[in-house]
Design a protein around this motif. Sequence first.
Motif, PDB file in Angstrom:
ATOM      1  N   SER A   1      -4.637   4.781   3.760  1.00 41.46           N
ATOM      2  CA  SER A   1      -5.146   3.422   3.527  1.00 41.46           C
ATOM      3  C   SER A   1      -4.294   2.392   4.249  1.00 41.46           C
ATOM      4  O   SER A   1      -4.819   1.391   4.770  1.00 41.46           O
ATOM      5  CB  SER A   1      -5.174   3.119   2.025  1.00 41.46           C
ATOM      6  OG  SER A   1      -6.077   3.967   1.361  1.00 41.46           O
TER       7      SER A   1
ATOM      8  N   GLU B   1       0.826  -1.207   0.000  1.00 43.98           N
ATOM      9  CA  GLU B   1       0.000   0.000   0.000  1.00 43.98           C
ATOM     10  C   GLU B   1       0.860   1.256   0.000  1.00 43.98           C
ATOM     11  O   GLU B   1       1.732   1.441   0.856  1.00 43.98           O
ATOM     12  CB  GLU B   1      -0.927  -0.001   1.226  1.00 43.98           C
ATOM     13  CG  GLU B   1      -1.854   1.195   1.311  1.00 43.98           C
ATOM     14  CD  GLU B   1      -2.802   1.283   0.143  1.00 43.98           C
ATOM     15  OE1 GLU B   1      -2.642   2.239  -0.660  1.00 43.98           O
ATOM     16  OE2 GLU B   1      -3.671   0.393   0.016  1.00 43.98           O
ATOM     17  N   LYS B   2       0.600   2.152  -0.955  1.00 45.19           N
ATOM     18  CA  LYS B   2       1.365   3.393  -1.090  1.00 45.19           C
ATOM     19  C   LYS B   2       0.682   4.566  -0.379  1.00 45.19           C
ATOM     20  O   LYS B   2       1.347   5.486   0.094  1.00 45.19           O
ATOM     21  CB  LYS B   2       1.558   3.739  -2.573  1.00 45.19           C
ATOM     22  CG  LYS B   2       2.268   2.660  -3.378  1.00 45.19           C
ATOM     23  CD  LYS B   2       3.672   2.373  -2.842  1.00 45.19           C
ATOM     24  CE  LYS B   2       4.385   1.341  -3.714  1.00 45.19           C
ATOM     25  NZ  LYS B   2       5.710   0.965  -3.149  1.00 45.19           N
ATOM     26  N   ASN B   3      -0.641   4.507  -0.326  1.00 49.35           N
ATOM     27  CA  ASN B   3      -1.377   5.587   0.330  1.00 49.35           C
ATOM     28  C   ASN B   3      -1.309   5.401   1.845  1.00 49.35           C
ATOM     29  O   ASN B   3      -1.763   4.384   2.374  1.00 49.35           O
ATOM     30  CB  ASN B   3      -2.832   5.577  -0.149  1.00 49.35           C
ATOM     31  CG  ASN B   3      -3.659   6.691   0.476  1.00 49.35           C
ATOM     32  OD1 ASN B   3      -4.014   6.621   1.644  1.00 49.35           O
ATOM     33  ND2 ASN B   3      -3.961   7.695  -0.315  1.00 49.35           N
TER      34      ASN B   3
END
Length: 362
Positions: free
Chosen positions: A257, A252-254
């Motif tokens: 999130s 996950e990059k965000n």
Amino acid sequence: MTLELKKMNAPLVSIVVPCYNVEKFITKGLESVFKQTYKHWECIIINDGSTDNTESEIEKWTKQDQRFTLITQQNKGLSGARNTGLKNVNGDCILFFDPDDLLDENCLKSLTDLYQPEIDVVMGKSAEVYNQTTSILKTLEHYTITDKTLSDINFIELSIETPFSVVAWNKLYNSEFIFSNNLTFEDGIVHEDELWFFQTMYLAKTIIFNSEVTYYYNIGNQSSITKNYSLYNLKSYLTVIEKIFSNFYTPEKNQDSKIITGTYILKFQITVVSAFFRFAKKNKNITFKSEAEDLIKKHLTDFNVTDYKNKNAKELKQYKLFEDYGKINPETAFKLIRNIDKNTILKRIESIYLKYTFKDKL
């Protein structure tokens, strides 16, 4: 009538029914399908290597109504049976049904009344019953806002804040949503619904909750896998968490999130560890406690969540205790977390002793 209008007015519902040695339940289960007030359905029944009279009982229904289809295969487990069902559905939407339970006669009508082609999942309301009856003991967790389309929401976060049922059944899935995301059930484990739930809620863009009980979950079936806890159950739970960690948390990059997914995993880890040690406390003669503890410690070391959020001071305290003690002695972590809710002199003394015992290892 155009295809789109047909989907909106009367979508074809594919009901997937995995069966293994359910001769005592299958007649009433399929009768509840047959009696649906909504008539535009097909029922794909997978006989998953049953060794009793399940198949002959199913054949009574396939001979009576062509909407019932029987597929017989060698035993592949619940995931394998459901996956076979998914390969053979023709419907606009899909409903999973376990044959030892019952559908309310208005189940399909209630769910399809809310269905539209842009909705990914219609979440049905479920109730616990004892044996195959409609006498409700209690309803399962369900979101309070019903009959209203929910979109532009992180549904994983929603499930953390206001928990709702994680089971696969009694949810009407848009077929296009399932197949466009290549969703299948994980083979080789039990508690596969937990992984399926996370995947579907992570990917869903639009869902809606119905307001009526549409499904009667039978808690009286003692042969159910949920009634017989073993090392395999624990391994399966840990596998589910590890899949979520590797496939969703790690890449996950965000950051927002990632924090939500991390919080989900951490809460799940605490739940699984606590459930095991509550089971061990009630069943002192189990032979796999030591092996289970080693598995938990390795899991918590290899799948360590560092991004999460808490909603209050009590929850933060639980998380910190789990972080500090889980990898060293998960039973100690469980006891310390448990003692937060049992604020007595004896529990405070026990907590002080436990922390003192392990302080040099932190």
